[in-house]
Design an enzyme around this catalytic site. Sequence first.
Site, short mmCIF file in Angstrom:
data_model
loop_
_atom_site.label_atom_id
_atom_site.label_comp_id
_atom_site.label_asym_id
_atom_site.label_seq_id
_atom_site.Cartn_x
_atom_site.Cartn_y
_atom_site.Cartn_z
N ASP A 12 -76.54 75.90 66.23
CA ASP A 12 -77.07 74.69 66.86
C ASP A 12 -78.36 74.19 66.22
OD1 ASP A 12 -74.95 74.93 68.62
OD2 ASP A 12 -76.13 76.05 70.08
N LYS A 15 -76.66 71.13 62.26
CA LYS A 15 -75.81 71.03 61.06
C LYS A 15 -74.99 69.73 61.05
CE LYS A 15 -74.02 74.97 62.30
NZ LYS A 15 -74.94 75.43 63.37
N ASN A 37 -65.48 77.25 68.53
CA ASN A 37 -66.72 77.75 69.14
C ASN A 37 -67.88 76.87 68.68
OD1 ASN A 37 -66.35 78.73 66.53
ND2 ASN A 37 -67.24 80.74 66.92
N GLY A 39 -69.97 73.47 67.95
CA GLY A 39 -70.10 72.14 68.52
C GLY A 39 -71.13 71.43 67.65
N HIS A 40 -70.68 70.52 66.83
CA HIS A 40 -71.58 69.83 65.89
C HIS A 40 -71.76 68.38 66.34
CE1 HIS A 40 -70.68 72.91 62.45
NE2 HIS A 40 -71.14 73.46 63.55
N THR A 41 -73.02 68.06 66.63
CA THR A 41 -73.31 66.74 67.20
C THR A 41 -73.85 65.81 66.14
OG1 THR A 41 -74.05 67.99 69.12
CG2 THR A 41 -74.48 65.62 69.15
N GLN A 223 -71.92 77.96 63.22
CA GLN A 223 -72.79 79.01 63.76
C GLN A 223 -74.03 79.16 62.86
OE1 GLN A 223 -69.09 79.96 63.60
NE2 GLN A 223 -69.21 78.78 65.46
N THR A 299 -70.68 72.96 73.07
CA THR A 299 -69.30 73.37 73.33
C THR A 299 -69.11 73.81 74.78
OG1 THR A 299 -68.94 74.00 71.05
CG2 THR A 299 -67.52 75.06 72.64
N VAL A 412 -86.60 64.16 62.97
CA VAL A 412 -87.49 63.80 64.09
C VAL A 412 -86.74 63.15 65.26
CG1 VAL A 412 -89.57 63.65 62.67
CG2 VAL A 412 -88.10 61.63 62.89
P1 GDP Z 1 -75.09 72.14 65.20
O1 GDP Z 1 -74.17 73.03 65.96
O2 GDP Z 1 -75.93 72.88 64.20
O3 GDP Z 1 -74.41 70.95 64.60
O4 GDP Z 1 -76.13 71.58 66.27
P2 GDP Z 1 -75.75 71.01 67.73
O5 GDP Z 1 -75.16 69.67 67.58
O6 GDP Z 1 -75.00 72.00 68.52
O7 GDP Z 1 -77.20 70.96 68.39
C1 GDP Z 1 -78.22 70.21 67.87
C2 GDP Z 1 -78.67 69.22 68.94
O8 GDP Z 1 -79.92 68.66 68.59
C3 GDP Z 1 -77.73 68.05 69.09
O9 GDP Z 1 -77.76 67.62 70.41
C4 GDP Z 1 -78.35 67.00 68.18
O10 GDP Z 1 -78.02 65.69 68.56
C5 GDP Z 1 -79.80 67.25 68.37
N1 GDP Z 1 -80.67 67.00 67.22
C6 GDP Z 1 -80.41 67.17 65.89
N2 GDP Z 1 -81.52 66.92 65.18
C7 GDP Z 1 -82.51 66.59 66.05
C8 GDP Z 1 -83.88 66.26 65.93
O11 GDP Z 1 -84.45 66.25 64.84
N3 GDP Z 1 -84.56 66.01 67.09
C9 GDP Z 1 -83.98 66.04 68.31
N4 GDP Z 1 -84.72 65.77 69.37
N5 GDP Z 1 -82.68 66.34 68.46
C10 GDP Z 1 -81.95 66.64 67.35
P1 IMO Z 2 -72.46 75.91 66.14
O1 IMO Z 2 -71.57 75.76 64.93
C1 IMO Z 2 -74.41 78.55 68.98
C2 IMO Z 2 -72.31 82.23 70.04
C3 IMO Z 2 -71.78 82.37 71.45
C4 IMO Z 2 -71.87 83.86 71.63
C5 IMO Z 2 -71.48 84.40 70.25
C6 IMO Z 2 -70.01 84.77 70.09
O2 IMO Z 2 -72.40 74.80 67.09
O3 IMO Z 2 -73.85 76.26 65.68
P2 IMO Z 2 -67.73 83.40 69.96
O4 IMO Z 2 -67.19 82.34 70.85
O5 IMO Z 2 -67.94 82.98 68.55
O6 IMO Z 2 -66.99 84.69 70.07
O7 IMO Z 2 -69.21 83.71 70.57
O8 IMO Z 2 -71.79 83.36 69.35
N1 IMO Z 2 -71.85 81.02 69.32
C7 IMO Z 2 -72.63 79.97 69.06
N2 IMO Z 2 -73.89 79.71 69.42
N3 IMO Z 2 -73.74 77.68 68.20
C8 IMO Z 2 -72.48 77.95 67.80
O9 IMO Z 2 -71.82 77.18 66.91
C9 IMO Z 2 -71.84 79.11 68.27
N4 IMO Z 2 -70.62 79.66 68.11
C10 IMO Z 2 -70.65 80.83 68.74
O10 IMO Z 2 -72.60 81.68 72.36
O11 IMO Z 2 -73.18 84.26 71.89
MG MG Z 3 -73.67 73.49 67.93
#
Ligand code: GDP
Ligand code: IMO
Ligand code: MG
Length: 422
Positions: A12, A15, A37, A39-41, A223, A299, A412
């Site tokens: 998270d 990415k 697993n 969740g890319h936003t 991850q 996710t 930012v």
């Molecule tokens: P990923 O799994 O690495 O793709 O990251 P996620 O999408 O799960 O979580 C990142 C969260 O932070 C999402 O809600 C994004 O929209 C948000 N985000 C990404 N970059 C920034 C940032 O620079 N600032 C803020 N406030 N939010 C961000």
């Molecule tokens: P992204 O790509 C954050 C965590 C789960 C749990 C552990 C094992 O969005 O960064 P699993 O379902 O893989 O067996 O869970 O890994 N986990 C993540 N935490 N971001 C993720 O993906 C994750 N994918 C799995 O919360 O602790």
């Molecule tokens: Mg994520």
Amino acid sequence: MVDLLLGLQWGDEGKGKIVDVLTKNYDIIARFQGGPNAGHTLEFDGIKHVLHTIPSGIFHENAINVVGNGVVIDPVIFKKELDNLEKFDIDIVSRLLISRKAHLILPTHRLLDAASETAKGKAKIGSTLKGIGPTYMDKTGRNGLRVGDLEFDTWRKKYRALANKHEAMIDFYNVDIEYDLKELEDEFCEGVEALKKLTFIDSEEYIFKAQEKGKKILAEGAQGSLLDIDFGTYPYVTSSNTTAAGACTGLGVAPNKIGDVLGIFKAYATRVGSGPFPTELFDKDGETMGRVGNEFGATTGRPRRCGWLDLVALKYAVQINGVTELMMMKADVLSGFETIKVCTEYLYNGEKIKHLPYNIESDNVKPIYTELKGWKKDLTQLTKAEDLPATLNEYIAFLEKELNVPIKIVSVGPDRLQTIYR
Ligand code: GDP
Ligand code: IMO
Ligand code: MG
């Protein structure tokens, strides 16, 4: 050459946002491990998109997106992702290719994940319950069902044998799980039909040919390094190699064809699920990070645990991956903190150490912090590196010196445009 974009913490890091921002520079975006697993936003034009299996380059016309052999696909979730994209008028069939060698998540894999977690009780991993562990177990156990199997009529037979085995295993766990397998299987078959509308490829061959033609390829990690099956905080990890080497096995890229390794981290730290997190905060500061950073799992919706940046862990991730460039995300979330803390050492059994001990647990490792001055300025409207506040520049300079890798992007805000190049 194939560049890599890797999360350096517990996932998270942002990415999805960065892959979307960088896709204009690439011809191919490829996922190499993990599954739904993830969740890319990504956010642009006021719309927020969350992707689970589909690579984050999908909104750009210039790039082909590939789901590589190292990924595990749940046809049910995949269909939902396709359905969500329908309204955006994307020619999915020409823009998204799927590896025949990617493994499929069966409904019974999800049930097994739940049964295993329930049986573990307090010691549960805190998995996303998407069936990731059981699917990778069947892959390495050489029992898995693969995307390519769907091209042959015999797939249903293979499916049945595997599902029967799973049912016996679920019984073995002897936990209370209710399910209607018929309903789940109908949904699975609908997902399979949706998946079959896409083109299945031998993705290693495709990537190899693309390299010969000089195409630019970016591998999108899922991850983060500290969730890596080998190098993460085992057993509180996911079931794939999230680190650089995973891109070689998950796409069939030779190690000497890896180009830039882009490492992405938050200006602080978060973790979802169980497991050690030495810098975790249980106070007002942690609560502020969670609220301002909107730290809820993309996710599962679970609140993310928050804490200060852990430089011991980050250095380890930089080393394991051979990171050549860094990107610091969510700097805006720290605006307003008087002091920024960074963990530069651990106190472990009364001794100061600078590495992750084998048996790291939240209560046997205490963070030792270096304190830096915070900044008050709202960063979310900034577009140029010159406008970053001086104390943020000091924070960045401190991290660059400690990590010995340049920080090229400071993010930012969640939108595509809230990205500052240095
Ligand atoms: P990923 O799994 O690495 O793709 O990251 P996620 O999408 O799960 O979580 C990142 C969260 O932070 C999402 O809600 C994004 O929209 C948000 N985000 C990404 N970059 C920034 C940032 O620079 N600032 C803020 N406030 N939010 C961000
Ligand atoms: P992204 O790509 C954050 C965590 C789960 C749990 C552990 C094992 O969005 O960064 P699993 O379902 O893989 O067996 O869970 O890994 N986990 C993540 N935490 N971001 C993720 O993906 C994750 N994918 C799995 O919360 O602790
Ligand atoms: Mg994520």
